[in-house]
Design a protein around this motif. Structure first.
Motif, mmCIF file in Angstrom:
data_model
loop_
_atom_site.group_PDB
_atom_site.id
_atom_site.type_symbol
_atom_site.label_atom_id
_atom_site.label_comp_id
_atom_site.label_asym_id
_atom_site.label_seq_id
_atom_site.Cartn_x
_atom_site.Cartn_y
_atom_site.Cartn_z
ATOM 1 N N VAL A 112 40.259 26.655 27.357
ATOM 2 C CA VAL A 112 40.578 27.122 28.718
ATOM 3 C C VAL A 112 41.831 27.984 28.697
ATOM 4 N N THR A 113 42.839 27.538 27.975
ATOM 5 C CA THR A 113 44.097 28.298 27.915
ATOM 6 C C THR A 113 43.871 29.652 27.243
ATOM 7 N N PHE A 114 43.105 29.664 26.167
ATOM 8 C CA PHE A 114 42.789 30.917 25.481
ATOM 9 C C PHE A 114 42.048 31.874 26.414
ATOM 10 N N VAL A 115 40.999 31.378 27.034
ATOM 11 C CA VAL A 115 40.203 32.223 27.938
ATOM 12 C C VAL A 115 41.078 32.735 29.079
ATOM 13 N N TYR A 116 41.853 31.850 29.662
ATOM 14 C CA TYR A 116 42.669 32.211 30.830
ATOM 15 C C TYR A 116 43.676 33.311 30.491
ATOM 16 N N PHE A 117 44.396 33.138 29.387
ATOM 17 C CA PHE A 117 45.475 34.080 29.082
ATOM 18 C C PHE A 117 45.056 35.283 28.243
ATOM 19 N N PHE A 118 43.937 35.178 27.518
ATOM 20 C CA PHE A 118 43.570 36.277 26.632
ATOM 21 C C PHE A 118 42.271 36.992 26.996
ATOM 22 N N LEU A 119 41.391 36.322 27.739
ATOM 23 C CA LEU A 119 40.108 36.958 28.017
ATOM 24 C C LEU A 119 39.921 37.367 29.476
ATOM 25 N N ILE A 120 40.565 36.674 30.386
ATOM 26 C CA ILE A 120 40.409 37.025 31.805
ATOM 27 C C ILE A 120 41.482 38.050 32.168
ATOM 28 N N PRO A 121 41.067 39.202 32.665
ATOM 29 C CA PRO A 121 42.068 40.195 33.082
ATOM 30 C C PRO A 121 42.970 39.608 34.175
ATOM 31 N N PRO A 122 44.261 39.933 34.146
ATOM 32 C CA PRO A 122 45.204 39.346 35.106
ATOM 33 C C PRO A 122 44.757 39.443 36.578
ATOM 34 N N HIS A 124 41.858 39.179 37.775
ATOM 35 C CA HIS A 124 40.661 38.374 38.056
ATOM 36 C C HIS A 124 40.865 36.882 37.778
ATOM 37 N N ARG A 125 42.086 36.482 37.427
ATOM 38 C CA ARG A 125 42.338 35.091 37.071
ATOM 39 C C ARG A 125 42.330 34.182 38.296
ATOM 40 N N PRO A 127 43.153 30.386 39.990
ATOM 41 C CA PRO A 127 44.273 29.470 39.717
ATOM 42 C C PRO A 127 43.972 28.628 38.470
ATOM 43 N N TYR A 128 44.970 28.480 37.620
ATOM 44 C CA TYR A 128 44.769 27.810 36.330
ATOM 45 C C TYR A 128 44.381 26.341 36.486
ATOM 46 N N LEU A 129 45.106 25.588 37.302
ATOM 47 C CA LEU A 129 44.893 24.146 37.376
ATOM 48 C C LEU A 129 43.476 23.759 37.806
ATOM 49 N N PRO A 130 42.918 24.351 38.869
ATOM 50 C CA PRO A 130 41.529 23.990 39.206
ATOM 51 C C PRO A 130 40.546 24.352 38.085
ATOM 52 N N MET A 131 40.768 25.491 37.435
ATOM 53 C CA MET A 131 39.905 25.896 36.326
ATOM 54 C C MET A 131 40.025 24.891 35.178
ATOM 55 N N PHE A 132 41.241 24.484 34.891
ATOM 56 C CA PHE A 132 41.514 23.541 33.809
ATOM 57 C C PHE A 132 40.874 22.181 34.098
ATOM 58 N N ILE A 133 41.091 21.651 35.289
ATOM 59 C CA ILE A 133 40.575 20.326 35.637
ATOM 60 C C ILE A 133 39.045 20.311 35.656
ATOM 61 N N SER A 134 38.446 21.315 36.297
ATOM 62 C CA SER A 134 36.978 21.329 36.351
ATOM 63 C C SER A 134 36.385 21.481 34.950
ATOM 64 N N SER A 135 37.016 22.283 34.097
ATOM 65 C CA SER A 135 36.535 22.440 32.716
ATOM 66 C C SER A 135 36.645 21.133 31.944
ATOM 67 N N GLN A 136 37.751 20.413 32.139
ATOM 68 C CA GLN A 136 37.924 19.125 31.451
ATOM 69 C C GLN A 136 36.816 18.148 31.843
ATOM 70 N N VAL A 137 36.540 18.068 33.137
ATOM 71 C CA VAL A 137 35.526 17.121 33.623
ATOM 72 C C VAL A 137 34.137 17.510 33.106
ATOM 73 N N ILE A 138 33.781 18.768 33.277
ATOM 74 C CA ILE A 138 32.450 19.231 32.857
ATOM 75 C C ILE A 138 32.280 19.062 31.344
ATOM 76 N N CYS A 139 33.268 19.501 30.577
ATOM 77 C CA CYS A 139 33.159 19.416 29.115
ATOM 78 C C CYS A 139 33.153 17.964 28.636
ATOM 79 N N PHE A 140 33.898 17.092 29.300
ATOM 80 C CA PHE A 140 33.907 15.691 28.904
ATOM 81 C C PHE A 140 32.524 15.072 29.082
ATOM 82 N N VAL A 141 31.895 15.360 30.210
ATOM 83 C CA VAL A 141 30.552 14.814 30.474
ATOM 84 C C VAL A 141 29.541 15.380 29.473
#
Length: 175
Positions: A112-122, A124-125, A127-141
């Motif tokens: 998520v950190t890589f995608v956010y800071f290196f792949l998403i153009p500034p 179009h980013r 908010p980091y925290l909702p993206m991070f939390i939803s990714s953690q939940v989805i990926c964990f499941v």
């Protein structure tokens, strides 16, 4: 334990780590890519390259964890602590949850950190925290389901094939 057996166990462990890292990295990178919101003007090649970069990074992290964390020892300690019988459903559930807790949060954080800071153009980013939390939940499941289903299959594939043993009567004939 004889050195030859230790050497063979280490090879099997590396093979399992490699195959699990490959499968999990591919699946979690694909999950992240499919759940991400892509700007309509983003070319498909950029999405594919982003997936490949995430996959390579995720694989490196996952395989690295596999080299550092001795899962057979972790599983043995879990068995002792929770009085688990090896190769039972209860043991497999506990072991897969602990494995997921060790691997997935770190892999997902890095991706998520890589995608956010290196792949998403500034511009179009999200908010980091909702993206991070939803990714953690989805990926964990997703990871929990994959580990639960595929880990035993991968272990079975990676284990050396033992020659069939003759029936007991053939080993110990009656006089």
């Amino acid at each position: 334990m004889p050195p030859e057996i230790q050497k063979q166990m280490k090879k099997v462990g590396l093979k399992i780590s490699f195959m699990m890292a490959l499968m999990m990295s591919f699946a979690l990178s694909l999950t992240g890519n499919l759940t991400a919101e892509h700007p309509p003007e983003m070319p498909m090649i950029a999405i594919i390259i982003g997936f490949l970069e995430s996959f390579v990074l995720s694989f490196a992290v996952s395989f690295g964890i596999g080299l550092v964390v001795p899962m057979p020892k972790v599983n043995a300690a879990l068995g002792r602590k929770f009085h688990l019988q090896p190769r039972t459903l209860k043991a497999h559930i506990v072991e897969s949850i602990v494995s997921n807790l060790i691997y997935t949060p770190l892999m997902t954080t890095v991706m998520v950190t890589f995608v956010y800071f290196f792949l998403i153009p500034p511009g179009h980013r999200p908010p980091y925290l909702p993206m991070f939390i939803s990714s953690q939940v989805i990926c964990f499941v997703v990871a929990q389901v994959l580990i639960f289903i595929f880990e035993p299959i991968i272990i079975k594939i990676a284990m050396p094939k033992m020659p069939p043993r003759p029936p007991f009567e053939q080993e110990h004939p009656h006089p």
